[in-house]
Design a protein around this motif. Structure first.
Motif, PDB file in Angstrom:
ATOM      1  N   UNK A  71     -55.345 -65.071 -97.101  1.00 21.40           N
ATOM      2  CA  UNK A  71     -55.284 -66.530 -97.143  1.00 21.40           C
ATOM      3  C   UNK A  71     -54.544 -67.103 -96.261  1.00 21.40           C
ATOM      4  N   UNK A  72     -53.445 -66.442 -95.872  1.00 27.04           N
ATOM      5  CA  UNK A  72     -52.518 -66.971 -94.909  1.00 27.04           C
ATOM      6  C   UNK A  72     -53.204 -66.958 -93.725  1.00 27.04           C
ATOM      7  N   UNK A  73     -53.861 -65.951 -93.298  1.00 27.37           N
ATOM      8  CA  UNK A  73     -54.662 -65.883 -92.066  1.00 27.37           C
ATOM      9  C   UNK A  73     -55.595 -67.278 -91.864  1.00 27.37           C
ATOM     10  N   UNK A  74     -56.336 -67.207 -93.088  1.00 28.03           N
ATOM     11  CA  UNK A  74     -57.425 -68.132 -93.015  1.00 28.03           C
ATOM     12  C   UNK A  74     -56.802 -69.414 -92.841  1.00 28.03           C
ATOM     13  N   UNK A  75     -55.761 -69.810 -93.478  1.00 29.28           N
ATOM     14  CA  UNK A  75     -55.343 -71.118 -93.364  1.00 29.28           C
ATOM     15  C   UNK A  75     -54.435 -71.259 -91.931  1.00 29.28           C
ATOM     16  N   UNK A  76     -54.012 -70.390 -91.537  1.00 31.09           N
ATOM     17  CA  UNK A  76     -53.367 -70.479 -90.116  1.00 31.09           C
ATOM     18  C   UNK A  76     -54.390 -70.716 -88.978  1.00 31.09           C
ATOM     19  N   UNK A  77     -55.616 -69.855 -89.431  1.00 32.42           N
ATOM     20  CA  UNK A  77     -56.662 -70.229 -88.050  1.00 32.42           C
ATOM     21  C   UNK A  77     -57.202 -71.519 -88.350  1.00 32.42           C
ATOM     22  N   UNK A  78     -57.406 -72.132 -89.562  1.00 30.56           N
ATOM     23  CA  UNK A  78     -58.071 -73.495 -89.535  1.00 30.56           C
ATOM     24  C   UNK A  78     -56.818 -74.456 -89.132  1.00 30.56           C
ATOM     25  N   UNK A  79     -55.718 -74.313 -89.102  1.00 32.47           N
ATOM     26  CA  UNK A  79     -54.515 -75.103 -88.490  1.00 32.47           C
ATOM     27  C   UNK A  79     -54.900 -75.184 -87.095  1.00 32.47           C
ATOM     28  N   UNK A  80     -54.833 -74.048 -86.667  1.00 34.73           N
ATOM     29  CA  UNK A  80     -54.790 -73.899 -85.300  1.00 34.73           C
ATOM     30  C   UNK A  80     -56.492 -74.480 -84.725  1.00 34.73           C
ATOM     31  N   UNK A  81     -57.473 -74.428 -85.669  1.00 32.36           N
ATOM     32  CA  UNK A  81     -58.728 -74.857 -85.061  1.00 32.36           C
ATOM     33  C   UNK A  81     -58.697 -76.291 -85.088  1.00 32.36           C
ATOM     34  N   UNK A  82     -58.061 -76.847 -86.303  1.00 33.12           N
ATOM     35  CA  UNK A  82     -58.353 -78.519 -86.262  1.00 33.12           C
ATOM     36  C   UNK A  82     -57.095 -79.189 -85.608  1.00 33.12           C
ATOM     37  N   UNK A  83     -55.961 -78.801 -85.636  1.00 34.70           N
ATOM     38  CA  UNK A  83     -54.867 -79.298 -84.664  1.00 34.70           C
ATOM     39  C   UNK A  83     -55.305 -79.344 -83.050  1.00 34.70           C
ATOM     40  N   UNK A  84     -55.723 -78.126 -82.802  1.00 32.46           N
ATOM     41  CA  UNK A  84     -55.894 -77.901 -81.434  1.00 32.46           C
ATOM     42  C   UNK A  84     -54.621 -77.925 -80.753  1.00 32.46           C
ATOM     43  N   UNK A  85     -53.593 -77.196 -81.024  1.00 33.87           N
ATOM     44  CA  UNK A  85     -52.468 -76.875 -80.257  1.00 33.87           C
ATOM     45  C   UNK A  85     -52.084 -75.472 -80.115  1.00 33.87           C
ATOM     46  N   UNK A  86     -51.580 -75.173 -79.031  1.00 31.20           N
ATOM     47  CA  UNK A  86     -51.154 -73.755 -78.696  1.00 31.20           C
ATOM     48  C   UNK A  86     -49.880 -73.748 -77.961  1.00 31.20           C
ATOM     49  N   UNK A  87     -49.070 -72.698 -78.548  1.00 28.43           N
ATOM     50  CA  UNK A  87     -47.784 -72.718 -77.887  1.00 28.43           C
ATOM     51  C   UNK A  87     -47.735 -72.406 -76.283  1.00 28.43           C
ATOM     52  N   UNK A  88     -48.598 -71.840 -75.948  1.00 31.08           N
ATOM     53  CA  UNK A  88     -48.933 -71.679 -74.454  1.00 31.08           C
ATOM     54  C   UNK A  88     -49.423 -72.788 -73.628  1.00 31.08           C
ATOM     55  N   UNK A  89     -49.855 -73.646 -74.368  1.00 32.99           N
ATOM     56  CA  UNK A  89     -50.121 -74.958 -73.610  1.00 32.99           C
ATOM     57  C   UNK A  89     -49.228 -75.889 -73.321  1.00 32.99           C
ATOM     58  N   UNK A  90     -49.180 -76.657 -72.434  1.00 35.86           N
ATOM     59  CA  UNK A  90     -48.163 -77.665 -72.280  1.00 35.86           C
ATOM     60  C   UNK A  90     -47.741 -78.751 -73.621  1.00 35.86           C
ATOM     61  N   UNK A 144     -58.765 -70.731 -76.277  1.00 35.15           N
ATOM     62  CA  UNK A 144     -58.819 -71.694 -75.653  1.00 35.15           C
ATOM     63  C   UNK A 144     -59.475 -73.191 -76.439  1.00 35.15           C
ATOM     64  N   UNK A 145     -59.982 -72.706 -77.859  1.00 31.55           N
ATOM     65  CA  UNK A 145     -60.160 -73.687 -78.724  1.00 31.55           C
ATOM     66  C   UNK A 145     -61.549 -74.173 -78.552  1.00 31.55           C
ATOM     67  N   UNK A 146     -62.263 -73.377 -78.055  1.00 28.18           N
ATOM     68  CA  UNK A 146     -63.742 -73.825 -77.780  1.00 28.18           C
ATOM     69  C   UNK A 146     -64.616 -73.885 -78.973  1.00 28.18           C
ATOM     70  N   UNK A 147     -64.384 -73.372 -80.163  1.00 23.88           N
ATOM     71  CA  UNK A 147     -65.156 -73.775 -81.183  1.00 23.88           C
ATOM     72  C   UNK A 147     -64.890 -75.041 -81.980  1.00 23.88           C
ATOM     73  N   UNK A 148     -63.994 -75.663 -81.635  1.00 22.58           N
ATOM     74  CA  UNK A 148     -63.865 -77.321 -82.058  1.00 22.58           C
ATOM     75  C   UNK A 148     -64.795 -78.202 -81.156  1.00 22.58           C
ATOM     76  N   UNK A 149     -65.219 -77.426 -79.841  1.00 23.48           N
ATOM     77  CA  UNK A 149     -65.901 -78.486 -79.103  1.00 23.48           C
ATOM     78  C   UNK A 149     -67.194 -78.959 -79.946  1.00 23.48           C
ATOM     79  N   UNK A 150     -67.945 -78.210 -80.374  1.00 25.34           N
ATOM     80  CA  UNK A 150     -69.235 -78.469 -80.883  1.00 25.34           C
ATOM     81  C   UNK A 150     -69.062 -79.562 -82.192  1.00 25.34           C
TER      82      UNK A 150
END
Length: 178
Positions: A71-90, A144-150
């Motif tokens: 469940x924690x993995x699932x929620x973490x993936x969804x947060x990264x998916x919808x917020x579209x932020x990454x610590x390695x991006x500016x 790179x968040x490509x799954x959000x693009x569609x």
């Protein structure tokens, strides 16, 4: 089921589950300063399913054996998916993502809940976004968040419709052209 299992075998999902990776391939960056933000520490009592089962059954068993960790993995993936932020991006990229996406999600939800949408269009929108979200939550988010693009064109279209409901926009046909 044969096609599903064949597809699932190519993703090595159970390895991501076992390592706690939220983004595909993050294990390659173990030791980097951003790694702890993109993976979860697996619990000491993590129970992995027998590899003799099909991948689909292994996923189901993993969820049943380790519901809280999954469940924690699932929620973490969804947060990264919808917020579209990454610590390695500016930081500027991450701020722009949040400033654009969060209001867009709010406006899209506002319109979806307004009752002004045709039922078939509403169903399509919810299912289309939901399938993408479930796929990422169950499988893995990409670096790179490509799954959000569609889904972004649909989100932005719905957000535009939600924005048009605010009183500072005139209703169509009520404005005269002089």
């Amino acid at each position: 089921m044969l096609l599903l299992n064949t597809m699932l075998e190519t993703f090595f999902i159970l390895y991501d589950y076992e390592r706690g990776d939220l983004i595909y391939g993050m294990f390659l960056f173990e030791g980097k300063d951003f790694y702890p933000y993109l993976s979860l520490e697996p619990p000491a009592d993590l129970r992995m399913p027998d590899k003799s089962y099909s991948v689909f059954i292994q996923i189901i068993l993993f969820v049943l054996y380790n519901p809280w960790f999954w469940f924690k993995q699932f929620v973490g993936k969804l947060l990264l998916f919808f917020l579209h932020v990454r610590p390695f991006w500016s930081w500027m990229h991450n701020v722009h993502s949040i400033l654009l996406l969060l209001p867009s999600y709010y406006l899209a939800l506002r319109f979806l809940k307004s009752g002004r949408m045709d039922r078939s269009a509403l169903l399509f929108s919810v299912v289309f976004i939901g399938i993408h979200a479930l796929t990422v939550g169950i499988m893995t988010e990409d670096w790179d968040g490509r799954f959000l693009s569609p889904i972004l064109p649909l989100i932005f279209g719905l957000a535009g419709m939600g924005l048009s409901q605010f009183p500072f926009f005139p209703s169509p046909g009520t404005q005269s052209i002089s």
